[in-house]
Design a protein around this motif. Structure first.
Motif, PDB file in Angstrom:
ATOM      1  N   ASN A 316      27.249 147.286  -3.052  1.00 16.04           N
ATOM      2  CA  ASN A 316      26.889 145.978  -2.496  1.00 16.04           C
ATOM      3  C   ASN A 316      26.542 146.088  -1.013  1.00 16.04           C
ATOM      4  O   ASN A 316      25.614 145.429  -0.519  1.00 16.04           O
ATOM      5  CB  ASN A 316      28.042 144.997  -2.696  1.00 16.04           C
ATOM      6  CG  ASN A 316      28.173 144.542  -4.139  1.00 16.04           C
ATOM      7  OD1 ASN A 316      27.228 144.630  -4.901  1.00 16.04           O
ATOM      8  ND2 ASN A 316      29.361 144.079  -4.501  1.00 16.04           N
ATOM      9  N   ALA A 321      24.116 144.612   2.981  1.00 14.18           N
ATOM     10  CA  ALA A 321      24.600 144.576   4.363  1.00 14.18           C
ATOM     11  C   ALA A 321      23.510 144.917   5.366  1.00 14.18           C
ATOM     12  O   ALA A 321      23.562 144.504   6.532  1.00 14.18           O
ATOM     13  CB  ALA A 321      25.776 145.537   4.531  1.00 14.18           C
ATOM     14  N   ARG A 343      34.879 147.754   4.211  1.00 11.14           N
ATOM     15  CA  ARG A 343      34.360 146.763   5.158  1.00 11.14           C
ATOM     16  C   ARG A 343      33.037 147.247   5.727  1.00 11.14           C
ATOM     17  O   ARG A 343      32.785 148.445   5.858  1.00 11.14           O
ATOM     18  CB  ARG A 343      35.369 146.514   6.282  1.00 11.14           C
ATOM     19  CG  ARG A 343      35.651 147.754   7.096  1.00 11.14           C
ATOM     20  CD  ARG A 343      36.878 147.625   7.981  1.00 11.14           C
ATOM     21  NE  ARG A 343      37.154 148.886   8.689  1.00 11.14           N
ATOM     22  CZ  ARG A 343      37.753 149.935   8.161  1.00 11.14           C
ATOM     23  NH1 ARG A 343      38.161 149.892   6.892  1.00 11.14           N
ATOM     24  NH2 ARG A 343      37.957 151.033   8.874  1.00 11.14           N
ATOM     25  N   GLY A 348      26.483 139.993   5.916  1.00  9.73           N
ATOM     26  CA  GLY A 348      27.457 139.085   5.327  1.00  9.73           C
ATOM     27  C   GLY A 348      26.810 138.071   4.402  1.00  9.73           C
ATOM     28  O   GLY A 348      25.585 138.038   4.234  1.00  9.73           O
ATOM     29  N   PRO A 351      30.614 133.591   0.295  1.00 12.08           N
ATOM     30  CA  PRO A 351      31.199 133.965  -1.009  1.00 12.08           C
ATOM     31  C   PRO A 351      31.042 132.900  -2.079  1.00 12.08           C
ATOM     32  O   PRO A 351      30.806 133.209  -3.251  1.00 12.08           O
ATOM     33  CB  PRO A 351      32.681 134.207  -0.677  1.00 12.08           C
ATOM     34  CG  PRO A 351      32.681 134.571   0.772  1.00 12.08           C
ATOM     35  CD  PRO A 351      31.587 133.753   1.381  1.00 12.08           C
ATOM     36  N   VAL A 376      37.953 138.869  -1.113  1.00 14.11           N
ATOM     37  CA  VAL A 376      36.626 139.109  -0.540  1.00 14.11           C
ATOM     38  C   VAL A 376      36.442 138.133   0.625  1.00 14.11           C
ATOM     39  O   VAL A 376      36.478 136.916   0.429  1.00 14.11           O
ATOM     40  CB  VAL A 376      35.515 138.920  -1.581  1.00 14.11           C
ATOM     41  CG1 VAL A 376      34.150 139.151  -0.930  1.00 14.11           C
ATOM     42  CG2 VAL A 376      35.712 139.861  -2.758  1.00 14.11           C
ATOM     43  N   ARG A 377      36.270 138.702   1.809  1.00 19.26           N
ATOM     44  CA  ARG A 377      36.070 137.886   3.001  1.00 19.26           C
ATOM     45  C   ARG A 377      34.708 138.219   3.586  1.00 19.26           C
ATOM     46  O   ARG A 377      34.396 139.389   3.835  1.00 19.26           O
ATOM     47  CB  ARG A 377      37.159 138.147   4.026  1.00 19.26           C
ATOM     48  CG  ARG A 377      38.553 137.742   3.544  1.00 19.26           C
ATOM     49  CD  ARG A 377      39.601 138.043   4.596  1.00 19.26           C
ATOM     50  NE  ARG A 377      40.929 137.655   4.152  1.00 19.26           N
ATOM     51  CZ  ARG A 377      42.041 137.874   4.863  1.00 19.26           C
ATOM     52  NH1 ARG A 377      41.958 138.491   6.042  1.00 19.26           N
ATOM     53  NH2 ARG A 377      43.211 137.488   4.377  1.00 19.26           N
ATOM     54  N   SER A 378      33.919 137.183   3.805  1.00 16.24           N
ATOM     55  CA  SER A 378      32.588 137.393   4.362  1.00 16.24           C
ATOM     56  C   SER A 378      32.067 136.082   4.930  1.00 16.24           C
ATOM     57  O   SER A 378      32.534 134.996   4.554  1.00 16.24           O
ATOM     58  CB  SER A 378      31.633 137.916   3.286  1.00 16.24           C
ATOM     59  OG  SER A 378      30.369 138.216   3.845  1.00 16.24           O
ATOM     60  N   THR A 384      31.302 141.963   5.790  1.00 10.86           N
ATOM     61  CA  THR A 384      32.037 141.715   4.540  1.00 10.86           C
ATOM     62  C   THR A 384      33.216 142.673   4.446  1.00 10.86           C
ATOM     63  O   THR A 384      33.100 143.859   4.794  1.00 10.86           O
ATOM     64  CB  THR A 384      31.128 141.923   3.317  1.00 10.86           C
ATOM     65  OG1 THR A 384      30.012 141.042   3.407  1.00 10.86           O
ATOM     66  CG2 THR A 384      31.883 141.647   2.021  1.00 10.86           C
ATOM     67  N   THR A 385      34.330 142.154   3.967  1.00  9.47           N
ATOM     68  CA  THR A 385      35.513 142.979   3.733  1.00  9.47           C
ATOM     69  C   THR A 385      36.020 142.705   2.321  1.00  9.47           C
ATOM     70  O   THR A 385      36.285 141.554   1.956  1.00  9.47           O
ATOM     71  CB  THR A 385      36.630 142.667   4.742  1.00  9.47           C
ATOM     72  OG1 THR A 385      36.153 142.912   6.063  1.00  9.47           O
ATOM     73  CG2 THR A 385      37.844 143.547   4.478  1.00  9.47           C
ATOM     74  N   VAL A 386      36.149 143.764   1.537  1.00 10.73           N
ATOM     75  CA  VAL A 386      36.699 143.675   0.181  1.00 10.73           C
ATOM     76  C   VAL A 386      38.033 144.403   0.189  1.00 10.73           C
ATOM     77  O   VAL A 386      38.094 145.609   0.487  1.00 10.73           O
ATOM     78  CB  VAL A 386      35.745 144.310  -0.853  1.00 10.73           C
ATOM     79  CG1 VAL A 386      36.376 144.261  -2.244  1.00 10.73           C
ATOM     80  CG2 VAL A 386      34.412 143.587  -0.852  1.00 10.73           C
TER      81      VAL A 386
END
Length: 399
Positions: A316, A321, A343, A348, A351, A376-378, A384-386
């Motif tokens: 992804n 990105a 990350r 970004g 979500p 999942v933070r974005s 983006t951080t998974v």
């Protein structure tokens, strides 16, 4: 018989119908003996009465017995059979009172083959008509009439009681047969649904595996081909490096395909530790890997999930990105959890606006099957951080 036809299945006595045959034969034989051995009337009359009883046996064997085993029996044939049986029994019972013993074999058949009201009428005829006819024919003493009439009434009451019991047995047998039929149908339906669910689950598993391995590998190959085409004219060393990555990716895809067909562990984990597998994966994606905590062997389940999560997150990042985004992987071992964090500092996304495909939905499904947690933070422009946390056995437990 009571009510409409019951569910498919045998009545209670069907499993041991020979007992009923024996009962009927014994009652018939005892009646014949009593008739022939009676003190009165004379021998010719007793012989006639006995002769009327003889056809009851073939009538029962050829007509009555098959009717009793039907579920339900044919109403017209039942009526014909009982009329024929009564036409033999009633004259014999009028001539010789001892013939009335045969009612104990005929009365149950009435309840087994007729509806309740019809059965009660038939039983009343079998119990009362012989006594009335016998009294009118022979004009016995008042005492004999009284005792025979009392015997007829008791026989009728007893017959009704036995008939009620028979009807209850029939109803219970029909209810059990219906329940068994429903249970069999439910069992078959459960088996069918279980097979369908298993096939669907296997299809979903294969879809995830193909998406996380082969599809991503082919995507990487396409991106590397595009990079090589762009670099051939001005950066040959970089193009050669990408060609080596293409060769490695193709071989890796081939190994993953073989592992998928064989149902084996992922090719990256074959004979290697999880940090080593993630190190090779990070190198193919130009990502940095950081491992913290005491590294130790873990069961295959959490390691496979961790590897697939990294594959999905890196794919992804490569697709969404941006080519200049920096990507990092953190693998953290603790006493009870294994945490993987991927990350990037790329474009970004929102979500809540992502839907469809096997990407994040497949990642979450895989983590949920392992009783883990996926976050999942974005945000647009903020990377983006998974993060995935998986439960693992403690260091004191066997892997």
């Amino acid at each position: 018989m009571t009510g409409a036809a019951g569910a498919v299945g045998a009545y209670t006595w069907d499993r041991s119908f020979r007992l009923w045959d024996t009962y009927f034969a014994l009652i018939w034989l005892a009646t014949l003996v009593f008739v022939l051995g009676a003190g009165q009337p004379g021998w010719p009359v007793r012989a006639v009465a006995a002769g009327l009883l003889v056809p009851l046996i073939p009538l029962f064997v050829w007509v009555g017995r098959p009717l009793l085993r039907e579920d339900p029996p044919d109403a017209r044939r039942v009526l014909g059979y009982l009329v024929a049986a009564m036409s033999l029994f009633l004259p014999s019972a009028v001539l010789v009172g001892e013939t009335r013993l045969m009612t104990f074999a005929l009365v149950p058949q009435c309840f087994m083959t007729l509806r309740v009201r019809q059965a009660l009428v038939a039983v009343a005829v079998l119990s009362l008509v012989p006594v009335v006819g016998w009294a009118l024919l022979w004009w016995p003493s008042d005492q004999d009439v009284f005792f025979n009439g009392l015997f007829a009434v008791v026989t009728f009451v007893f017959s009704v009681a036995v008939g009620t019991w028979i009807i209850r047995i029939i109803e219970q047998s029909q209810e059990r047969a219906a329940l068994i039929a429903e249970l069999d149908a439910s069992r078959h339906e459960i088996s069918r649904l279980s097979a369908a669910h298993g096939a669907l689950a296997e299809r979903e598993r294969l879809a995830r595996e193909i998406h996380d391995t082969l599809a991503q590998g082919f995507t990487s190959l396409l991106m590397l081909i595009q990079a090589v085409e762009a670099e051939l004219g001005h950066d040959v060393p970089q193009a050669r490096r990408h060609l080596r990555l293409m060769d490695e990716t193709a071989r890796q895809n081939l190994a993953e395909a073989r592992a998928l067909v064989a149902g084996a562990a992922p090719a990256d984990l074959d004979g290697a530790s999880l940090p080593d597998a993630l190190g090779r994966l990070a190198a193919r994606h130009d990502a940095a890997l950081e491992v913290t905590g005491p590294v130790r062997p873990l069961p295959a389940g959490p390691e496979v999930v961790a590897l697939r999560v990294c594959q999905e997150a890196l794919a992804n990042a490569r697709k969404h990105a941006g080519s200049s985004a920096a990507v990092g992987i953190t693998l953290t071992y603790t006493e009870e959890t294994l945490t993987v964090c991927v990350r990037d500092d790329g474009r970004g996304f929102e979500p809540g606006a992502v839907s469809g495909g096997y990407g994040l939905a497949g990642l979450r499904a895989r983590v949920a099957e392992a009783d883990g947690i996926a976050l999942v933070r974005s945000a647009p422009g903020d990377g983006t951080t998974v993060t995935v946390r998986l439960p693992v056995p403690s260091s004191g437990s066997a892997p």
